[in-house]
Write a protein that holds these residues in place. Structure first.
Motif, PDB file in Angstrom:
ATOM      1  N   ARG A   1       0.836  -1.202   0.000  1.00  0.00           N
ATOM      2  CA  ARG A   1       0.000   0.000   0.000  1.00  0.00           C
ATOM      3  C   ARG A   1       0.873   1.254   0.000  1.00  0.00           C
ATOM      4  O   ARG A   1       1.827   1.359   0.774  1.00  0.00           O
ATOM      5  N   PHE A   2       0.546   2.208  -0.873  1.00  0.00           N
ATOM      6  CA  PHE A   2       1.276   3.474  -0.953  1.00  0.00           C
ATOM      7  C   PHE A   2       0.304   4.645  -0.932  1.00  0.00           C
ATOM      8  O   PHE A   2      -0.813   4.534  -1.449  1.00  0.00           O
ATOM      9  N   GLU A   3       0.742   5.744  -0.353  1.00  0.00           N
ATOM     10  CA  GLU A   3       0.041   7.003  -0.589  1.00  0.00           C
ATOM     11  C   GLU A   3       0.343   7.429  -2.024  1.00  0.00           C
ATOM     12  O   GLU A   3       1.499   7.396  -2.456  1.00  0.00           O
ATOM     13  N   VAL A   4      -0.698   7.831  -2.750  1.00  0.00           N
ATOM     14  CA  VAL A   4      -0.506   8.220  -4.147  1.00  0.00           C
ATOM     15  C   VAL A   4       0.463   9.397  -4.248  1.00  0.00           C
ATOM     16  O   VAL A   4       1.289   9.463  -5.158  1.00  0.00           O
ATOM     17  N   THR A   5       0.400  10.304  -3.279  1.00  0.00           N
ATOM     18  CA  THR A   5       1.279  11.478  -3.314  1.00  0.00           C
ATOM     19  C   THR A   5       2.736  11.124  -3.041  1.00  0.00           C
ATOM     20  O   THR A   5       3.617  11.955  -3.257  1.00  0.00           O
ATOM     21  N   THR A   6       2.995   9.918  -2.559  1.00  0.00           N
ATOM     22  CA  THR A   6       4.371   9.462  -2.366  1.00  0.00           C
ATOM     23  C   THR A   6       4.883   8.712  -3.590  1.00  0.00           C
ATOM     24  O   THR A   6       5.987   8.970  -4.080  1.00  0.00           O
ATOM     25  N   LEU A   7       4.076   7.766  -4.095  1.00  0.00           N
ATOM     26  CA  LEU A   7       4.549   6.922  -5.190  1.00  0.00           C
ATOM     27  C   LEU A   7       4.478   7.632  -6.543  1.00  0.00           C
ATOM     28  O   LEU A   7       5.379   7.467  -7.376  1.00  0.00           O
ATOM     29  N   HIS A   8       3.441   8.416  -6.792  1.00  0.00           N
ATOM     30  CA  HIS A   8       3.281   9.055  -8.108  1.00  0.00           C
ATOM     31  C   HIS A   8       4.477   9.937  -8.470  1.00  0.00           C
ATOM     32  O   HIS A   8       5.022   9.811  -9.580  1.00  0.00           O
ATOM     33  N   PRO A   9       4.939  10.850  -7.581  1.00  0.00           N
ATOM     34  CA  PRO A   9       6.104  11.663  -7.964  1.00  0.00           C
ATOM     35  C   PRO A   9       7.357  10.830  -8.199  1.00  0.00           C
ATOM     36  O   PRO A   9       8.174  11.171  -9.053  1.00  0.00           O
ATOM     37  N   ALA A  10       7.516   9.737  -7.453  1.00  0.00           N
ATOM     38  CA  ALA A  10       8.691   8.894  -7.632  1.00  0.00           C
ATOM     39  C   ALA A  10       8.695   8.240  -9.008  1.00  0.00           C
ATOM     40  O   ALA A  10       9.728   8.181  -9.686  1.00  0.00           O
ATOM     41  N   VAL A  11       7.535   7.765  -9.442  1.00  0.00           N
ATOM     42  CA  VAL A  11       7.431   7.157 -10.772  1.00  0.00           C
ATOM     43  C   VAL A  11       7.551   8.221 -11.855  1.00  0.00           C
ATOM     44  O   VAL A  11       8.211   8.035 -12.876  1.00  0.00           O
ATOM     45  N   SER A  12       6.897   9.354 -11.623  1.00  0.00           N
ATOM     46  CA  SER A  12       6.877  10.420 -12.628  1.00  0.00           C
ATOM     47  C   SER A  12       8.271  10.943 -12.942  1.00  0.00           C
ATOM     48  O   SER A  12       8.574  11.314 -14.084  1.00  0.00           O
ATOM     49  N   ALA A  13       9.151  10.978 -11.938  1.00  0.00           N
ATOM     50  CA  ALA A  13      10.497  11.532 -12.141  1.00  0.00           C
ATOM     51  C   ALA A  13      11.432  10.564 -12.849  1.00  0.00           C
ATOM     52  O   ALA A  13      12.513  10.961 -13.284  1.00  0.00           O
ATOM     53  N   ALA A  14      11.037   9.293 -12.979  1.00  0.00           N
ATOM     54  CA  ALA A  14      11.919   8.297 -13.595  1.00  0.00           C
ATOM     55  C   ALA A  14      12.229   8.672 -15.041  1.00  0.00           C
ATOM     56  O   ALA A  14      11.410   9.270 -15.738  1.00  0.00           O
ATOM     57  N   ILE A  15      13.416   8.315 -15.481  1.00  0.00           N
ATOM     58  CA  ILE A  15      13.879   8.646 -16.826  1.00  0.00           C
ATOM     59  C   ILE A  15      13.496   7.517 -17.782  1.00  0.00           C
ATOM     60  O   ILE A  15      13.720   6.346 -17.491  1.00  0.00           O
ATOM     61  N   GLY A  16      12.920   7.865 -18.921  1.00  0.00           N
ATOM     62  CA  GLY A  16      12.621   6.855 -19.932  1.00  0.00           C
ATOM     63  C   GLY A  16      11.196   6.335 -19.852  1.00  0.00           C
ATOM     64  O   GLY A  16      10.444   6.660 -18.941  1.00  0.00           O
ATOM     65  N   PRO A  17      10.810   5.481 -20.805  1.00  0.00           N
ATOM     66  CA  PRO A  17       9.425   5.022 -20.900  1.00  0.00           C
ATOM     67  C   PRO A  17       9.070   3.920 -19.917  1.00  0.00           C
ATOM     68  O   PRO A  17       7.884   3.695 -19.649  1.00  0.00           O
ATOM     69  N   ASP A  18      10.038   3.197 -19.390  1.00  0.00           N
ATOM     70  CA  ASP A  18       9.763   2.072 -18.498  1.00  0.00           C
ATOM     71  C   ASP A  18      10.430   2.285 -17.146  1.00  0.00           C
ATOM     72  O   ASP A  18      11.527   2.846 -17.064  1.00  0.00           O
ATOM     73  N   VAL A  19       9.753   1.806 -16.088  1.00  0.00           N
ATOM     74  CA  VAL A  19      10.294   1.928 -14.739  1.00  0.00           C
ATOM     75  C   VAL A  19      10.582   0.544 -14.177  1.00  0.00           C
ATOM     76  O   VAL A  19       9.912  -0.437 -14.505  1.00  0.00           O
ATOM     77  N   LEU A  20      11.589   0.517 -13.319  1.00  0.00           N
ATOM     78  CA  LEU A  20      11.973  -0.706 -12.627  1.00  0.00           C
ATOM     79  C   LEU A  20      11.694  -0.499 -11.146  1.00  0.00           C
ATOM     80  O   LEU A  20      12.214   0.432 -10.529  1.00  0.00           O
ATOM     81  N   LEU A  21      10.836  -1.373 -10.579  1.00  0.00           N
ATOM     82  CA  LEU A  21      10.496  -1.300  -9.160  1.00  0.00           C
ATOM     83  C   LEU A  21      11.166  -2.466  -8.442  1.00  0.00           C
ATOM     84  O   LEU A  21      10.926  -3.634  -8.787  1.00  0.00           O
ATOM     85  N   ASP A  22      11.978  -2.166  -7.452  1.00  0.00           N
ATOM     86  CA  ASP A  22      12.551  -3.192  -6.582  1.00  0.00           C
ATOM     87  C   ASP A  22      11.803  -3.146  -5.256  1.00  0.00           C
ATOM     88  O   ASP A  22      11.932  -2.186  -4.478  1.00  0.00           O
ATOM     89  N   LEU A  23      10.989  -4.173  -5.000  1.00  0.00           N
ATOM     90  CA  LEU A  23      10.172  -4.259  -3.792  1.00  0.00           C
ATOM     91  C   LEU A  23      10.835  -5.171  -2.779  1.00  0.00           C
ATOM     92  O   LEU A  23      11.438  -6.196  -3.131  1.00  0.00           O
ATOM     93  N   ARG A  24      10.685  -4.828  -1.504  1.00  0.00           N
ATOM     94  CA  ARG A  24      11.341  -5.582  -0.432  1.00  0.00           C
ATOM     95  C   ARG A  24      10.354  -6.065   0.620  1.00  0.00           C
ATOM     96  O   ARG A  24      10.759  -6.570   1.663  1.00  0.00           O
ATOM     97  N   GLY A  25       9.069  -5.882   0.396  1.00  0.00           N
ATOM     98  CA  GLY A  25       8.064  -6.252   1.376  1.00  0.00           C
ATOM     99  C   GLY A  25       7.045  -5.148   1.543  1.00  0.00           C
ATOM    100  O   GLY A  25       7.200  -4.042   1.013  1.00  0.00           O
TER     101      GLY A  25
END
Length: 351
Positions: free
Chosen positions: A298-322
């Motif tokens: 579970r994420f707050e949208v205001t936390t995850l959205h800016p993190a994804v939005s700032a990523a460079i390029g068309p695809d994002v890589l998410l490393d999840l740890r739990g």
């Protein structure tokens, strides 16, 4: 009501009320013809408060009179123009102060080399998405700059997100250096930096100077407070248990379509879905490649959205740890920008 009582309710002093009465901005409702004592009506309180607030933001008397006499839309326009003038004046003062600093004496400077202006501007804007102003903690609104012989590293954090990006300037410095730059001043400098083909950076005792060639120099102050120990955070992350590669555009769209403040990412063998916390809303499927164990985070949208939005390029890589550990967000094909985002309250795991 007597002038003293009106002064207390409006936040203006009695002497200020007498001054505004003499200028015609706020005449009293009644003046005693014998004693000259002034009295105000309750209906004048809103105008008095507005007058005080306009003066608190530096509005000149002529501007105050124009705002108080205008319709709401026109008053807002006049106020916006006043703020814009103040901002422009502040920028001009900063530039003149930078010139004056140089004239006051030779200050030891550590040159970082040159970085392409558009690249530096993008990096600053990307990393500053993780900064936030908190009263009493000015370092969280700043940008940490660290320089060694190999790279220039920019970092910002608001404790819930952490963004870092590395750049390789020409002609690395002769020694290492680190400082936290005022975020507001840096944002104001980004426009000039972006328009410069090559920006030369120099560290001074209390700030950083950006040499913009024929456009002059921009100077940004350092924040003296300690920056959070972000290296400890990065070192303690541990390995990812689940890795997801997904379209940045589609993931952002799924986050934007969530009706609540939080969104739940469900990751498993069938890919990635984004849904609501209570499972009542639809789950939006995002085409993704997934390796590792299934998770529900579970994420707050205001936390995850800016993190994804700032990523460079068309695809994002998410490393999840739990479900209660930071997720690392990176470009799928470029690793020089990394953002950490903390999950919201644990939502449990799925099998």
């Amino acid at each position: 009501m007597p002038i003293g009582a009106f002064a207390r309710r409006s936040g203006l002093t009695s002497s200020a009320l007498r001054f505004y009465a003499d200028t015609g901005l706020l005449p009293p409702a009644e003046t005693d013809p014998v004693s000259g004592y002034r009295y105000y009506g309750p209906g004048q309180l809103a105008r008095a408060v507005a007058l005080r607030r306009l003066r608190e933001v530096g509005m000149p008397l002529a501007g105050v009179e124009a705002v108080l006499g205008a319709e709401a839309g026109e008053a807002a326009r006049l106020l916006d123009e006043h703020v814009a003038r103040i901002v422009d004046q502040a920028a001009a003062v900063r530039e003149k102060a930078a010139v004056l600093r140089s004239a006051l004496g030779k200050e030891e400077a550590l040159p970082f080399g040159a970085v392409k202006g558009p690249v530096l501007a993008d990096a600053v804007e990307q990393v500053l998405t993780a900064a936030a102003y908190e009263p009493g903690t000015p370092a969280l609104a700043g940008l940490r700059v660290e320089v060694d012989a190999e790279a220039l590293t920019l970092t910002a954090t608001d404790r819930y997100r952490l963004a870092t990006r590395t750049l390789v300037p020409a002609e690395g410095p002769a020694r290492t250096w680190a400082g936290t730059v005022d975020g507001a001043e840096l944002r104001a400098a980004v426009g000039g930096i972006r328009r410069c083909p090559a920006v030369r950076l120099e560290a001074l005792s209390h700030g950083i100077r950006f040499g913009l060639g024929g456009r002059g120099d921009r100077y940004c102050r350092l924040v003296p407070e300690d920056f959070p120990d972000h290296r400890l955070v990065l070192a303690s992350l541990g390995g990812a248990t689940t890795r997801v590669t997904a379209s940045k555009e589609l993931l952002l769209r799924a986050l934007e379509e969530q009706p609540g403040a939080d969104a739940v990412l469900r990751v498993g063998g069938h890919g990635l879905t984004v849904g609501t916390v209570d499972d009542a809303g639809p789950r939006l499927a995002v085409p993704a490649t997934v390796t590792g164990r299934a998770l529900r985070v579970r994420f707050e949208v205001t936390t995850l959205h800016p993190a994804v939005s700032a990523a460079i390029g068309p695809d994002v890589l998410l490393d999840l740890r739990g479900h209660d550990r930071p997720v690392t967000v990176r470009s799928a094909d470029r690793g020089d920008l990394t953002t950490l985002a903390m999950p919201a309250a644990p939502a449990g795991t799925a099998t």
